[in-house]
Scaffold this motif. Structure first.
Motif, PDB file in Angstrom:
ATOM      1  N   ASN A  28       0.806  -1.204   0.000  1.00  0.00           N
ATOM      2  CA  ASN A  28       0.000   0.000   0.000  1.00  0.00           C
ATOM      3  C   ASN A  28       0.845   1.262   0.000  1.00  0.00           C
ATOM      4  OD1 ASN A  28      -2.518  -1.224  -0.093  1.00  0.00           O
ATOM      5  ND2 ASN A  28      -2.669  -1.397   2.116  1.00  0.00           N
ATOM      6  N   ASN A  29       1.916   1.318   0.795  1.00  0.00           N
ATOM      7  CA  ASN A  29       2.768   2.500   0.835  1.00  0.00           C
ATOM      8  C   ASN A  29       3.989   2.279  -0.027  1.00  0.00           C
ATOM      9  OD1 ASN A  29       1.114   3.845   2.667  1.00  0.00           O
ATOM     10  ND2 ASN A  29       2.103   2.879   4.408  1.00  0.00           N
ATOM     11  N   GLY A  30       4.545   3.381  -0.550  1.00  0.00           N
ATOM     12  CA  GLY A  30       5.759   3.293  -1.334  1.00  0.00           C
ATOM     13  C   GLY A  30       5.574   3.845  -2.727  1.00  0.00           C
ATOM     14  N   ALA A  31       6.651   3.757  -3.511  1.00  0.00           N
ATOM     15  CA  ALA A  31       6.668   4.337  -4.851  1.00  0.00           C
ATOM     16  C   ALA A  31       7.033   3.283  -5.886  1.00  0.00           C
ATOM     17  CB  ALA A  31       7.670   5.476  -4.906  1.00  0.00           C
ATOM     18  N   LEU A  32       6.357   3.334  -7.007  1.00  0.00           N
ATOM     19  CA  LEU A  32       6.719   2.568  -8.187  1.00  0.00           C
ATOM     20  C   LEU A  32       7.302   3.590  -9.153  1.00  0.00           C
ATOM     21  CD1 LEU A  32       6.747  -0.026  -9.879  1.00  0.00           C
ATOM     22  CD2 LEU A  32       4.425   0.557 -10.629  1.00  0.00           C
ATOM     23  N   ASN A  33       8.608   3.534  -9.372  1.00  0.00           N
ATOM     24  CA  ASN A  33       9.306   4.517 -10.187  1.00  0.00           C
ATOM     25  C   ASN A  33       9.463   3.962 -11.600  1.00  0.00           C
ATOM     26  OD1 ASN A  33      12.037   5.664 -11.314  1.00  0.00           O
ATOM     27  ND2 ASN A  33      11.236   7.156  -9.846  1.00  0.00           N
ATOM     28  N   LEU A  34       8.781   4.577 -12.560  1.00  0.00           N
ATOM     29  CA  LEU A  34       8.810   4.135 -13.948  1.00  0.00           C
ATOM     30  C   LEU A  34       9.843   4.947 -14.717  1.00  0.00           C
ATOM     31  CD1 LEU A  34       4.952   3.933 -14.637  1.00  0.00           C
ATOM     32  CD2 LEU A  34       6.462   2.183 -13.670  1.00  0.00           C
ATOM     33  N   GLN A  35      10.812   4.259 -15.327  1.00  0.00           N
ATOM     34  CA  GLN A  35      11.859   4.930 -16.089  1.00  0.00           C
ATOM     35  C   GLN A  35      11.912   4.452 -17.529  1.00  0.00           C
ATOM     36  OE1 GLN A  35      15.643   4.937 -14.009  1.00  0.00           O
ATOM     37  NE2 GLN A  35      14.608   4.980 -12.037  1.00  0.00           N
ATOM     38  N   ASN A  36      10.923   3.653 -17.939  1.00  0.00           N
ATOM     39  CA  ASN A  36      10.869   3.088 -19.278  1.00  0.00           C
ATOM     40  C   ASN A  36       9.410   3.009 -19.688  1.00  0.00           C
ATOM     41  OD1 ASN A  36      10.411   0.644 -21.073  1.00  0.00           O
ATOM     42  ND2 ASN A  36      12.641   0.852 -21.192  1.00  0.00           N
ATOM     43  N   SER A  37       9.119   3.343 -20.918  1.00  0.00           N
ATOM     44  CA  SER A  37       7.729   3.357 -21.386  1.00  0.00           C
ATOM     45  C   SER A  37       7.038   1.998 -21.298  1.00  0.00           C
ATOM     46  CB  SER A  37       7.659   3.874 -22.827  1.00  0.00           C
ATOM     47  OG  SER A  37       8.050   5.231 -22.867  1.00  0.00           O
ATOM     48  N   GLY A  38       7.788   0.915 -21.297  1.00  0.00           N
ATOM     49  CA  GLY A  38       7.213  -0.418 -21.209  1.00  0.00           C
ATOM     50  C   GLY A  38       7.203  -0.997 -19.803  1.00  0.00           C
ATOM     51  N   ALA A  39       7.479  -0.181 -18.815  1.00  0.00           N
ATOM     52  CA  ALA A  39       7.660  -0.675 -17.448  1.00  0.00           C
ATOM     53  C   ALA A  39       6.435  -1.376 -16.863  1.00  0.00           C
ATOM     54  CB  ALA A  39       8.090   0.460 -16.529  1.00  0.00           C
ATOM     55  N   LEU A  40       5.239  -0.998 -17.280  1.00  0.00           N
ATOM     56  CA  LEU A  40       4.035  -1.641 -16.738  1.00  0.00           C
ATOM     57  C   LEU A  40       3.642  -2.905 -17.497  1.00  0.00           C
ATOM     58  CD1 LEU A  40       1.702   1.379 -15.891  1.00  0.00           C
ATOM     59  CD2 LEU A  40       2.937  -0.105 -14.305  1.00  0.00           C
ATOM     60  N   GLY A  41       4.328  -3.202 -18.571  1.00  0.00           N
ATOM     61  CA  GLY A  41       3.945  -4.373 -19.362  1.00  0.00           C
ATOM     62  C   GLY A  41       2.532  -4.207 -19.887  1.00  0.00           C
ATOM     63  N   GLY A  42       1.725  -5.234 -19.769  1.00  0.00           N
ATOM     64  CA  GLY A  42       0.351  -5.176 -20.247  1.00  0.00           C
ATOM     65  C   GLY A  42      -0.664  -4.784 -19.194  1.00  0.00           C
ATOM     66  N   ALA A  43      -0.196  -4.389 -18.018  1.00  0.00           N
ATOM     67  CA  ALA A  43      -1.097  -4.181 -16.878  1.00  0.00           C
ATOM     68  C   ALA A  43      -1.575  -2.741 -16.752  1.00  0.00           C
ATOM     69  CB  ALA A  43      -0.384  -4.581 -15.589  1.00  0.00           C
ATOM     70  N   ASN A  44      -2.812  -2.597 -16.292  1.00  0.00           N
ATOM     71  CA  ASN A  44      -3.292  -1.316 -15.803  1.00  0.00           C
ATOM     72  C   ASN A  44      -2.784  -1.185 -14.368  1.00  0.00           C
ATOM     73  OD1 ASN A  44      -4.730  -0.606 -18.146  1.00  0.00           O
ATOM     74  ND2 ASN A  44      -6.461  -1.846 -17.503  1.00  0.00           N
ATOM     75  N   ALA A  45      -2.996  -0.030 -13.753  1.00  0.00           N
ATOM     76  CA  ALA A  45      -2.449   0.186 -12.415  1.00  0.00           C
ATOM     77  C   ALA A  45      -3.511   0.740 -11.474  1.00  0.00           C
ATOM     78  CB  ALA A  45      -1.274   1.152 -12.483  1.00  0.00           C
ATOM     79  N   THR A  46      -3.417   0.349 -10.214  1.00  0.00           N
ATOM     80  CA  THR A  46      -4.225   0.907  -9.143  1.00  0.00           C
ATOM     81  C   THR A  46      -3.267   1.375  -8.062  1.00  0.00           C
ATOM     82  OG1 THR A  46      -6.069  -0.573  -9.611  1.00  0.00           O
ATOM     83  CG2 THR A  46      -6.021   0.441  -7.425  1.00  0.00           C
ATOM     84  N   VAL A  47      -3.387   2.638  -7.674  1.00  0.00           N
ATOM     85  CA  VAL A  47      -2.509   3.229  -6.675  1.00  0.00           C
ATOM     86  C   VAL A  47      -3.315   3.455  -5.405  1.00  0.00           C
ATOM     87  CG1 VAL A  47      -0.974   5.144  -6.127  1.00  0.00           C
ATOM     88  CG2 VAL A  47      -1.179   4.345  -8.496  1.00  0.00           C
ATOM     89  N   ALA A  48      -2.936   2.763  -4.342  1.00  0.00           N
ATOM     90  CA  ALA A  48      -3.638   2.868  -3.063  1.00  0.00           C
ATOM     91  C   ALA A  48      -3.219   4.142  -2.329  1.00  0.00           C
ATOM     92  CB  ALA A  48      -3.327   1.648  -2.193  1.00  0.00           C
TER      93      ALA A  48
END
Length: 102
Positions: free
Chosen positions: A1-21
């Motif tokens: 729940n807490n913390g950061a997902l740091n994206l540094q590449n356009s493909g970093a999420l793969g095929g997934a959508n994201a939910t940020v708590a």
């Protein structure tokens, strides 16, 4: 729940959508574009500067952004740019997003 997902590449999420708590955040940097992904954001990102934010560079979120609660914030760092080119909605919940510059 807490913390950061740091994206540094356009493909970093793969095929997934994201939910940020509440208490967490997605950070973008390195002039990337995330396209075709939806994100639902809740809360202020753990430090009040945004659950979806740019850390550095000019970054783009080109997909739907759903405001998940009344505290949701979209932010940028002191020298960054965040382009949101997808629809920003609240799914009919009457939440108003907050836009913050660090």
């Amino acid at each position: 729940n807490n913390g950061a997902l740091n994206l540094q590449n356009s493909g970093a999420l793969g095929g997934a959508n994201a939910t940020v708590a509440n208490g967490a955040r997605i950070e973008m940097q390195n002039n990337i574009a995330i396209t075709g992904k939806a994100v639902t954001i809740s809360g202020h990102g753990g430090d009040f500067f945004g659950a979806l934010r740019t850390v550095t560079g000019s970054n783009t979120w080109a997909g739907p952004v759903v405001i998940g609660d009344v505290l949701a914030r979209i932010g940028i760092g002191t020298s960054g740019v965040l382009n949101v080119s997808g629809p920003v909605t609240d799914n009919g919940s009457a939440f108003v997003p907050h836009f913050i510059q660090g």
